[in-house]
Design a protein around this motif. Sequence first.
Motif, short mmCIF file in Angstrom:
data_model
loop_
_atom_site.label_atom_id
_atom_site.label_comp_id
_atom_site.label_asym_id
_atom_site.label_seq_id
_atom_site.Cartn_x
_atom_site.Cartn_y
_atom_site.Cartn_z
N LEU A 56 36.46 29.17 -9.10
CA LEU A 56 35.22 29.77 -8.19
C LEU A 56 34.08 28.96 -8.98
CD1 LEU A 56 35.69 33.30 -7.11
CD2 LEU A 56 35.89 31.25 -5.73
N VAL A 62 34.44 27.75 -3.59
CA VAL A 62 35.83 27.64 -3.87
C VAL A 62 36.16 26.19 -4.52
CG1 VAL A 62 38.20 27.83 -3.51
CG2 VAL A 62 36.77 29.38 -2.52
N GLY A 80 28.92 31.55 -4.08
CA GLY A 80 30.17 31.27 -4.47
C GLY A 80 30.84 29.92 -3.89
N HIS A 94 30.18 29.47 -9.50
CA HIS A 94 29.42 30.63 -9.18
C HIS A 94 27.79 30.03 -9.72
CE1 HIS A 94 27.72 34.89 -10.44
NE2 HIS A 94 27.51 34.63 -9.25
#
Length: 229
Positions: free
Chosen positions: A142, A157, A155, A144
């Motif tokens: 992730l 992926v 966030g 962030h």
Amino acid sequence: MKFRQTNTTAVAAAKASISTATAYRIEKDLKLPSQKKVPRQRRRPDPLAEIFDAEIVPLLRAAPGIRSIAIFDEMIRRHPELGAGIRRTIERRVRAWRAVHGEEQEVIFRQVHVPGRMGLSDFTDMAAAGVTIAGQPLDHRLYHFRLAYSGFEHGHVVLGGESFVALAEGLQNALWSLGGAPREHRSDSLSAAFRNLDKDAREDLTRRYDELCGHYGMIPSRNNRGICA
């Protein structure tokens, strides 16, 4: 009060964030603080003059955690003529003594964050989360992003490992979602992205990161291991 030049006393007091009574007192007293008399001295003898250093300090040194009320009770037991009026004096004097001579206190340097000043980026390995697709572990991380002052978070992926491409994609998506950019952007030095790269490749990656931040008008900065942001 400068507000008094164009406003009534009550209005001027409200603008200066003081009470109306204080405003009237200041208005009536035309002397400057430097022109006033020296503050009055102690009116009565110090009730602890004979016992603080001789009796109270040894107690504080022998039992650092002793409470002021316990010291008060002991002093009244030893010197009943002092009376209950010395309790506040003992509490105040003990507090002052501990501030100078007591056990070392934890020192905290609080960070002051300014609105719009700093945004931070980091990656989190999600292997421990045990995410699977069709029974197969999903190799992902992730990205962030967070604003230090407001706490805004974004966030993203990332399939695979940590890289400059993943950082650039996640950061741009975060800024587009935010609708702006902070003054400074701080990353974790791209340590994973630098791994196994030669000197020229590392320098090129650093240059690209600096250019990415420059494109959005941000000052690039990096965390140093062992040093707080």
